[in-house]
Write a protein that holds these residues in place. Structure first.
Motif, PDB file in Angstrom:
ATOM      1  N   ALA A   8      81.197  61.771 -44.390  1.00  0.00           N
ATOM      2  CA  ALA A   8      81.216  62.645 -45.600  1.00  0.00           C
ATOM      3  C   ALA A   8      82.477  62.976 -45.984  1.00  0.00           C
ATOM      4  O   ALA A   8      83.209  63.449 -44.891  1.00  0.00           O
ATOM      5  CB  ALA A   8      80.090  63.968 -45.701  1.00  0.00           C
ATOM      6  N   VAL A   9      82.616  62.682 -47.196  1.00  0.00           N
ATOM      7  CA  VAL A   9      84.138  63.073 -47.700  1.00  0.00           C
ATOM      8  C   VAL A   9      84.010  64.140 -49.129  1.00  0.00           C
ATOM      9  O   VAL A   9      82.806  63.994 -49.780  1.00  0.00           O
ATOM     10  CB  VAL A   9      84.923  61.932 -48.330  1.00  0.00           C
ATOM     11  CG1 VAL A   9      84.997  61.061 -47.148  1.00  0.00           C
ATOM     12  CG2 VAL A   9      84.182  61.201 -49.548  1.00  0.00           C
ATOM     13  N   PRO A  10      84.855  64.795 -49.625  1.00  0.00           N
ATOM     14  CA  PRO A  10      84.688  65.318 -50.832  1.00  0.00           C
ATOM     15  C   PRO A  10      84.410  64.465 -52.040  1.00  0.00           C
ATOM     16  O   PRO A  10      85.121  63.421 -52.205  1.00  0.00           O
ATOM     17  CB  PRO A  10      86.138  66.176 -50.784  1.00  0.00           C
ATOM     18  CG  PRO A  10      86.651  66.170 -49.614  1.00  0.00           C
ATOM     19  CD  PRO A  10      86.059  65.017 -48.975  1.00  0.00           C
ATOM     20  N   ARG A  11      83.697  65.252 -52.769  1.00  0.00           N
ATOM     21  CA  ARG A  11      83.414  64.297 -53.994  1.00  0.00           C
ATOM     22  C   ARG A  11      84.727  64.191 -55.081  1.00  0.00           C
ATOM     23  O   ARG A  11      84.784  63.152 -55.662  1.00  0.00           O
ATOM     24  CB  ARG A  11      82.615  65.002 -55.026  1.00  0.00           C
ATOM     25  CG  ARG A  11      80.977  64.984 -54.422  1.00  0.00           C
ATOM     26  CD  ARG A  11      80.099  65.937 -55.297  1.00  0.00           C
ATOM     27  NE  ARG A  11      78.744  65.707 -54.566  1.00  0.00           N
ATOM     28  CZ  ARG A  11      77.750  64.833 -54.390  1.00  0.00           C
ATOM     29  NH1 ARG A  11      77.935  63.629 -55.022  1.00  0.00           N
ATOM     30  NH2 ARG A  11      76.586  65.082 -53.580  1.00  0.00           N
ATOM     31  N   GLN A 135      84.812  70.249 -54.347  1.00  0.00           N
ATOM     32  CA  GLN A 135      84.935  70.062 -52.802  1.00  0.00           C
ATOM     33  C   GLN A 135      83.627  69.679 -51.967  1.00  0.00           C
ATOM     34  O   GLN A 135      83.696  69.898 -50.771  1.00  0.00           O
ATOM     35  CB  GLN A 135      85.798  71.050 -51.929  1.00  0.00           C
ATOM     36  CG  GLN A 135      87.056  71.494 -52.775  1.00  0.00           C
ATOM     37  CD  GLN A 135      88.144  70.013 -52.494  1.00  0.00           C
ATOM     38  OE1 GLN A 135      88.069  69.599 -51.526  1.00  0.00           O
ATOM     39  NE2 GLN A 135      88.677  69.707 -53.450  1.00  0.00           N
ATOM     40  N   THR A 136      82.638  69.810 -52.697  1.00  0.00           N
ATOM     41  CA  THR A 136      81.362  69.242 -51.885  1.00  0.00           C
ATOM     42  C   THR A 136      81.400  67.960 -51.375  1.00  0.00           C
ATOM     43  O   THR A 136      82.064  66.979 -51.986  1.00  0.00           O
ATOM     44  CB  THR A 136      80.049  69.640 -52.830  1.00  0.00           C
ATOM     45  OG1 THR A 136      80.218  68.662 -53.942  1.00  0.00           O
ATOM     46  CG2 THR A 136      79.968  71.175 -53.289  1.00  0.00           C
ATOM     47  N   ARG A 137      80.781  67.712 -50.192  1.00  0.00           N
ATOM     48  CA  ARG A 137      80.950  66.446 -49.433  1.00  0.00           C
ATOM     49  C   ARG A 137      79.803  65.545 -49.925  1.00  0.00           C
ATOM     50  O   ARG A 137      78.478  66.012 -50.124  1.00  0.00           O
ATOM     51  CB  ARG A 137      81.067  66.778 -48.031  1.00  0.00           C
ATOM     52  CG  ARG A 137      82.315  67.762 -47.542  1.00  0.00           C
ATOM     53  CD  ARG A 137      82.575  67.954 -46.281  1.00  0.00           C
ATOM     54  NE  ARG A 137      83.294  66.804 -45.611  1.00  0.00           N
ATOM     55  CZ  ARG A 137      84.734  66.664 -45.756  1.00  0.00           C
ATOM     56  NH1 ARG A 137      85.279  67.883 -46.254  1.00  0.00           N
ATOM     57  NH2 ARG A 137      85.036  65.712 -45.140  1.00  0.00           N
ATOM     58  N   GLY A 142      81.245  58.551 -49.145  1.00  0.00           N
ATOM     59  CA  GLY A 142      81.996  58.345 -47.626  1.00  0.00           C
ATOM     60  C   GLY A 142      81.800  56.858 -47.110  1.00  0.00           C
ATOM     61  O   GLY A 142      82.679  56.172 -46.721  1.00  0.00           O
TER      62      GLY A 142
END
Length: 305
Positions: A8-11, A135-137, A142
């Motif tokens: 997962a990465v930040p939106r 900043q939600t992942r 990802g």
């Protein structure tokens, strides 16, 4: 493996990458590949479509077709950069840019610096909604970035494979860079070429760099970013010596970077807000009434309001 592929990465990172990629597509049409529009002036029998162009199949480009693709792609890429309708606009931009590239590369020369960018365009519509600053992942985002990263590294590794396939070790021991400098070298390249054996060392270094590039995935984050920085420096030297830019590849390579930390719009807003707040010295002299009695806090007067 699936956990690594969908890390997962930040939106916000997806939003920044999406904006950068689509803005580059628009810039590519008017800066790097406007010559594609000139291809329609050559006889149609010189158009030898790539394998994918024969499989689909795509028509032989005409002036009307190329103009429609150009203007539609330019407009839709700019709209897609906003992040709205990411699936509809994303798939449309990918399809149009793929056809643009097939036309560009079907006259005898195929550039491999477009591969990773095409992969990025293909996977971005699957990354989901993303807003700058969010900043939600997201695992979907990802996955899109990871696939783009893999394509970036494949560009390097398969380039080394092609060198061995067609040239063997003679590529490293031959005069590849010398010929490139003679054909399109800069003054800096001419200075480098005068150093004995440096070009041969550089050719072995390029092969080693391309073969070892997959190791970037097993490095700690700090060293991974440093390695990506080395990749960029390699291309900077390439531009400065033999004027090969690899611009599409460099854009795709930003998939390795924490782009969510670069927020030019927010920085500009802060700068403008800071300039709009006048300093105390800009409000004129403070009258005794405003200053109040000794030791008291100044009282805002008409000049301050």
């Amino acid at each position: 493996m699936s956990r690594w592929l969908t890390e997962a990465v930040p939106r916000a990172r997806i939003a920044a990458f999406r904006t950068l990629v689509y803005l580059f597509v628009a810039a590519d049409l008017v800066i790097f590949t406007p010559w594609v529009r000139d291809r329609v002036d050559v006889p149609g029998n010189l158009y030898q479509p790539l394998f994918i162009g024969r499989v689909l199949p795509l028509p032989t480009p005409t002036a009307t077709l190329v103009s429609v693709i150009f203007w539609a792609l330019l407009l839709l890429a700019l709209l897609a950069a906003s992040g709205r309708a990411h699936r509809l606009l994303g798939w449309t931009v990918f399809a149009l840019y793929l056809q643009w590239m097939i036309i560009a590369m079907s006259y005898g020369k195929v550039d491999h610096d477009r591969f990773a960018l095409l992969v990025a365009l293909a996977v971005l519509p699957t990354a989901g909604r993303a807003r700058h600053g969010d900043q939600t992942r997201t695992e979907a985002g990802g996955w899109a970035l990871r696939v783009t990263q893999i394509s970036v590294i494949c560009t390097y590794f398969l380039a080394a494979w092609a060198k061995f396939r067609f040239g063997g070790l003679d590529w490293a021991t031959g005069s590849v860079l010398a010929k490139a400098i003679i054909r399109r070298g800069t003054d800096l390249a001419d200075l480098i070429a005068q150093v004995p054996h440096l070009l041969l060392v550089a050719q072995f270094g390029i092969l080693a760099f391309e073969l070892l590039s997959p190791l970037v995935f097993v490095l700690p984050e700090r060293w991974r970013l440093a390695t990506v920085g080395f990749f960029y420096s390699f291309h900077l030297v390439t531009i400065a010596t033999i004027t090969i830019s690899f611009a599409p590849h460099l854009v795709a390579m930003t998939s390795f970077l924490p782009l969510e930390k670069v927020r030019p719009v927010v920085a500009l807003r802060h700068l403008l807000a800071r300039r709009s707040v006048p300093a105390r010295g800009d409000l004129g002299p403070v009258s005794p009434v405003e200053a109040g009695p000794p030791g008291a806090e100044p009282v805002p007067g008409p000049a301050a309001t």
